[in-house]
Design a protein around this motif. Structure first.
Motif, PDB file in Angstrom:
ATOM      1  N   ASP A  49       2.762   4.425  -1.273  1.00 45.45           N
ATOM      2  CA  ASP A  49       2.756   5.827  -0.862  1.00 45.45           C
ATOM      3  C   ASP A  49       3.643   6.619  -1.809  1.00 45.45           C
ATOM      4  OD1 ASP A  49       2.417   8.155   0.523  1.00 45.45           O
ATOM      5  OD2 ASP A  49       3.779   7.612   2.164  1.00 45.45           O
ATOM      6  N   GLY A  50       3.093   7.658  -2.399  1.00 48.53           N
ATOM      7  CA  GLY A  50       3.848   8.498  -3.330  1.00 48.53           C
ATOM      8  C   GLY A  50       4.941   9.297  -2.640  1.00 48.53           C
ATOM      9  N   GLN A  51       4.787   9.471  -1.341  1.00 52.28           N
ATOM     10  CA  GLN A  51       5.803  10.181  -0.559  1.00 52.28           C
ATOM     11  C   GLN A  51       6.853   9.175  -0.103  1.00 52.28           C
ATOM     12  OE1 GLN A  51       5.360  13.485  -0.280  1.00 52.28           O
ATOM     13  NE2 GLN A  51       3.400  13.281  -1.343  1.00 52.28           N
ATOM     14  N   GLY A  52       8.114   9.475  -0.329  1.00 48.38           N
ATOM     15  CA  GLY A  52       9.180   8.608   0.147  1.00 48.38           C
ATOM     16  C   GLY A  52       9.481   7.457  -0.788  1.00 48.38           C
ATOM     17  N   PRO A  53      10.326   6.550  -0.346  1.00 49.65           N
ATOM     18  CA  PRO A  53      10.778   5.450  -1.203  1.00 49.65           C
ATOM     19  C   PRO A  53       9.715   4.367  -1.362  1.00 49.65           C
ATOM     20  CG  PRO A  53      11.760   5.255   0.966  1.00 49.65           C
ATOM     21  CD  PRO A  53      10.998   6.551   0.953  1.00 49.65           C
ATOM     22  N   THR A  54       9.835   3.606  -2.432  1.00 50.88           N
ATOM     23  CA  THR A  54       8.944   2.477  -2.680  1.00 50.88           C
ATOM     24  C   THR A  54       9.357   1.341  -1.765  1.00 50.88           C
ATOM     25  OG1 THR A  54       8.790   3.133  -4.993  1.00 50.88           O
ATOM     26  CG2 THR A  54       8.072   0.913  -4.445  1.00 50.88           C
ATOM     27  N   LYS A  55       8.402   0.822  -0.982  1.00 46.96           N
ATOM     28  CA  LYS A  55       8.710  -0.284  -0.068  1.00 46.96           C
ATOM     29  C   LYS A  55       7.475  -1.141   0.139  1.00 46.96           C
ATOM     30  CE  LYS A  55       7.983   2.684   3.921  1.00 46.96           C
ATOM     31  NZ  LYS A  55       8.548   3.227   5.123  1.00 46.96           N
ATOM     32  N   TYR A  56       7.723  -2.386   0.537  1.00 48.63           N
ATOM     33  CA  TYR A  56       6.637  -3.337   0.770  1.00 48.63           C
ATOM     34  C   TYR A  56       7.126  -4.381   1.756  1.00 48.63           C
ATOM     35  CZ  TYR A  56       3.925  -7.604  -0.051  1.00 48.63           C
ATOM     36  OH  TYR A  56       3.190  -8.745   0.099  1.00 48.63           O
ATOM     37  N   VAL A  57       6.230  -4.785   2.668  1.00 48.96           N
ATOM     38  CA  VAL A  57       6.497  -5.878   3.593  1.00 48.96           C
ATOM     39  C   VAL A  57       5.330  -6.843   3.514  1.00 48.96           C
ATOM     40  CG1 VAL A  57       6.943  -6.537   5.986  1.00 48.96           C
ATOM     41  CG2 VAL A  57       7.711  -4.324   5.154  1.00 48.96           C
ATOM     42  N   LYS A  58       5.625  -8.103   3.251  1.00 49.59           N
ATOM     43  CA  LYS A  58       4.591  -9.127   3.173  1.00 49.59           C
ATOM     44  C   LYS A  58       3.969  -9.298   4.564  1.00 49.59           C
ATOM     45  CE  LYS A  58       4.184 -13.988   1.774  1.00 49.59           C
ATOM     46  NZ  LYS A  58       4.984 -15.109   1.239  1.00 49.59           N
ATOM     47  N   PRO A  59       2.650  -9.452   4.640  1.00 49.10           N
ATOM     48  CA  PRO A  59       2.026  -9.682   5.944  1.00 49.10           C
ATOM     49  C   PRO A  59       2.638 -10.917   6.619  1.00 49.10           C
ATOM     50  CG  PRO A  59       0.358  -9.240   4.292  1.00 49.10           C
ATOM     51  CD  PRO A  59       1.654  -9.368   3.567  1.00 49.10           C
TER      52      PRO A  59
ATOM     53  N   ILE B 285       8.091 -13.443  -2.364  1.00 50.62           N
ATOM     54  CA  ILE B 285       8.661 -12.135  -2.028  1.00 50.62           C
ATOM     55  C   ILE B 285       8.252 -11.760  -0.609  1.00 50.62           C
ATOM     56  CG2 ILE B 285       8.756  -9.687  -2.647  1.00 50.62           C
ATOM     57  CD1 ILE B 285      10.065 -11.594  -4.681  1.00 50.62           C
ATOM     58  N   GLU B 286       9.263 -11.595   0.266  1.00 50.94           N
ATOM     59  CA  GLU B 286       9.000 -11.197   1.653  1.00 50.94           C
ATOM     60  C   GLU B 286       8.864  -9.685   1.767  1.00 50.94           C
ATOM     61  OE1 GLU B 286      12.236 -12.851   3.870  1.00 50.94           O
ATOM     62  OE2 GLU B 286      11.139 -14.708   4.215  1.00 50.94           O
ATOM     63  N   GLY B 287       9.573  -8.975   0.932  1.00 50.00           N
ATOM     64  CA  GLY B 287       9.515  -7.524   0.972  1.00 50.00           C
ATOM     65  C   GLY B 287      10.539  -6.924   0.037  1.00 50.00           C
ATOM     66  N   PHE B 288      10.430  -5.611  -0.172  1.00 46.86           N
ATOM     67  CA  PHE B 288      11.428  -4.906  -0.970  1.00 46.86           C
ATOM     68  C   PHE B 288      11.476  -3.460  -0.532  1.00 46.86           C
ATOM     69  CE2 PHE B 288       7.537  -5.123  -3.570  1.00 46.86           C
ATOM     70  CZ  PHE B 288       7.273  -3.783  -3.786  1.00 46.86           C
ATOM     71  N   HIS B 289      12.556  -2.819  -0.894  1.00 45.62           N
ATOM     72  CA  HIS B 289      12.746  -1.405  -0.561  1.00 45.62           C
ATOM     73  C   HIS B 289      13.587  -0.791  -1.662  1.00 45.62           C
ATOM     74  CE1 HIS B 289      13.682   2.243   1.653  1.00 45.62           C
ATOM     75  NE2 HIS B 289      12.795   1.871   2.561  1.00 45.62           N
ATOM     76  N   GLN B 290      13.348   0.493  -1.896  1.00 44.56           N
ATOM     77  CA  GLN B 290      14.189   1.221  -2.847  1.00 44.56           C
ATOM     78  C   GLN B 290      15.636   1.047  -2.416  1.00 44.56           C
ATOM     79  OE1 GLN B 290      12.996   5.280  -3.782  1.00 44.56           O
ATOM     80  NE2 GLN B 290      15.118   5.888  -3.439  1.00 44.56           N
ATOM     81  N   ALA B 291      16.500   0.786  -3.348  1.00 47.33           N
ATOM     82  CA  ALA B 291      17.899   0.499  -3.044  1.00 47.33           C
ATOM     83  C   ALA B 291      18.632   1.744  -2.553  1.00 47.33           C
ATOM     84  CB  ALA B 291      18.590  -0.061  -4.286  1.00 47.33           C
ATOM     85  N   PRO B 292      19.637   1.547  -1.702  1.00 51.18           N
ATOM     86  CA  PRO B 292      20.500   2.672  -1.358  1.00 51.18           C
ATOM     87  C   PRO B 292      21.288   3.109  -2.599  1.00 51.18           C
ATOM     88  CG  PRO B 292      21.033   0.707  -0.041  1.00 51.18           C
ATOM     89  CD  PRO B 292      19.982   0.331  -1.010  1.00 51.18           C
ATOM     90  N   LEU B 293      21.882   4.275  -2.546  1.00 44.35           N
ATOM     91  CA  LEU B 293      22.597   4.810  -3.713  1.00 44.35           C
ATOM     92  C   LEU B 293      23.651   3.855  -4.256  1.00 44.35           C
ATOM     93  CD1 LEU B 293      22.994   8.587  -2.822  1.00 44.35           C
ATOM     94  CD2 LEU B 293      21.570   7.551  -4.586  1.00 44.35           C
TER      95      LEU B 293
ATOM     96  N   GLU C 231      13.136  -6.268   8.789  1.00 48.53           N
ATOM     97  CA  GLU C 231      13.939  -6.793   7.674  1.00 48.53           C
ATOM     98  C   GLU C 231      14.024  -5.775   6.536  1.00 48.53           C
ATOM     99  OE1 GLU C 231      15.624  -9.879   7.539  1.00 48.53           O
ATOM    100  OE2 GLU C 231      15.162  -9.714   9.668  1.00 48.53           O
ATOM    101  N   VAL C 232      12.917  -5.108   6.241  1.00 47.42           N
ATOM    102  CA  VAL C 232      12.911  -4.122   5.167  1.00 47.42           C
ATOM    103  C   VAL C 232      13.722  -2.891   5.574  1.00 47.42           C
ATOM    104  CG1 VAL C 232      11.438  -2.646   3.741  1.00 47.42           C
ATOM    105  CG2 VAL C 232      10.768  -4.996   4.210  1.00 47.42           C
ATOM    106  N   LYS C 233      13.709  -2.551   6.857  1.00 49.75           N
ATOM    107  CA  LYS C 233      14.543  -1.448   7.342  1.00 49.75           C
ATOM    108  C   LYS C 233      16.020  -1.770   7.150  1.00 49.75           C
ATOM    109  CE  LYS C 233      11.231   0.194  10.739  1.00 49.75           C
ATOM    110  NZ  LYS C 233      10.905   0.294  12.162  1.00 49.75           N
ATOM    111  N   ARG C 234      16.358  -3.033   7.344  1.00 45.87           N
ATOM    112  CA  ARG C 234      17.746  -3.459   7.123  1.00 45.87           C
ATOM    113  C   ARG C 234      18.120  -3.347   5.643  1.00 45.87           C
ATOM    114  NH1 ARG C 234      19.369  -8.779  10.075  1.00 45.87           N
ATOM    115  NH2 ARG C 234      21.408  -7.865   9.670  1.00 45.87           N
TER     116      ARG C 234
END
Length: 184
Positions: free
Chosen positions: A72-82, A157-165, A88-91
């Motif tokens: 999604d171009g809106q918001g941060p880059t994130k992915y959760v493996k099915p 890879i279980e998932g990833f999220h844009q890093a906090p600052l 976990e990605v929210k954490r």
């Protein structure tokens, strides 16, 4: 019952007679080949090339440049493996998981970055590290666009999220890696 500790002199003479014509073998004293500095450097170059080819083969097995994941171009880059809990990605987003390994890819070309990422994943699995940080920077967005598509392709890879600052913000990803025992 007593054992006789003395041998019969006839037996001793018979034994010595059997081995009279035996001579000890002389050991070869050939020193190992000493390489010149040119040969050493050429061997080192060959070893590095072989290692790079092995890394390339491992990286190309998991990562295809032809595959482009949709994010999604809106918001941060994130992915959760099915099959993985999205919590976990929210954490990751909140910074609950500090990364144990950090890979800084500033200045790397696309192919070099691919090799380094596969090496990072393998190292994390060997060390039983659950969270790593991949700092790709912003630059011309080449790595920023490619790395998420590569990571989605890797089975560990279980998932990833844009890093906090504090870990790099828009120029980095926090990545959750499955342990080696569960992937095999």
């Amino acid at each position: 019952m007593k054992k006789s500790s003395e041998l019969d002199p006839n037996d001793i003479d018979l034994f010595r007679g059997e081995f009279d014509d035996i001579a000890p073998i002389k050991q070869d004293k050939i020193p190992p080949q000493a390489f010149s500095s040119k040969e050493k450097s050429s061997l080192a170059v060959k070893n590095r090339q072989a290692a790079a080819q092995m890394k390339q083969a491992a990286a190309s097995f998991h990562f295809s440049d032809g595959y482009e994941a949709h994010f999604d171009g809106q918001g941060p880059t994130k992915y959760v493996k099915p099959g993985v809990d999205s919590h976990e990605v929210k954490r990751l987003r909140r910074g609950d998981y500090p990364p144990d390994l950090i890979l800084d890819l500033h200045g790397f070309k696309k192919e070099e970055a691919k090799l380094e990422i596969i090496a990072l994943i393998e190292a994390a699995q060997k060390q039983h590290v659950h969270c790593v940080c991949v700092v790709h920077g912003l630059g011309s967005h080449v790595l920023k666009k490619s790395i998420p598509s590569w990571l989605v392709q890797h089975p560990a890879i279980e998932g990833f999220h844009q890093a906090p600052l504090e870990w790099g913000g828009q120029g980095a990803l926090l990545v959750l890696i499955e342990s080696q025992s569960r992937t095999r």
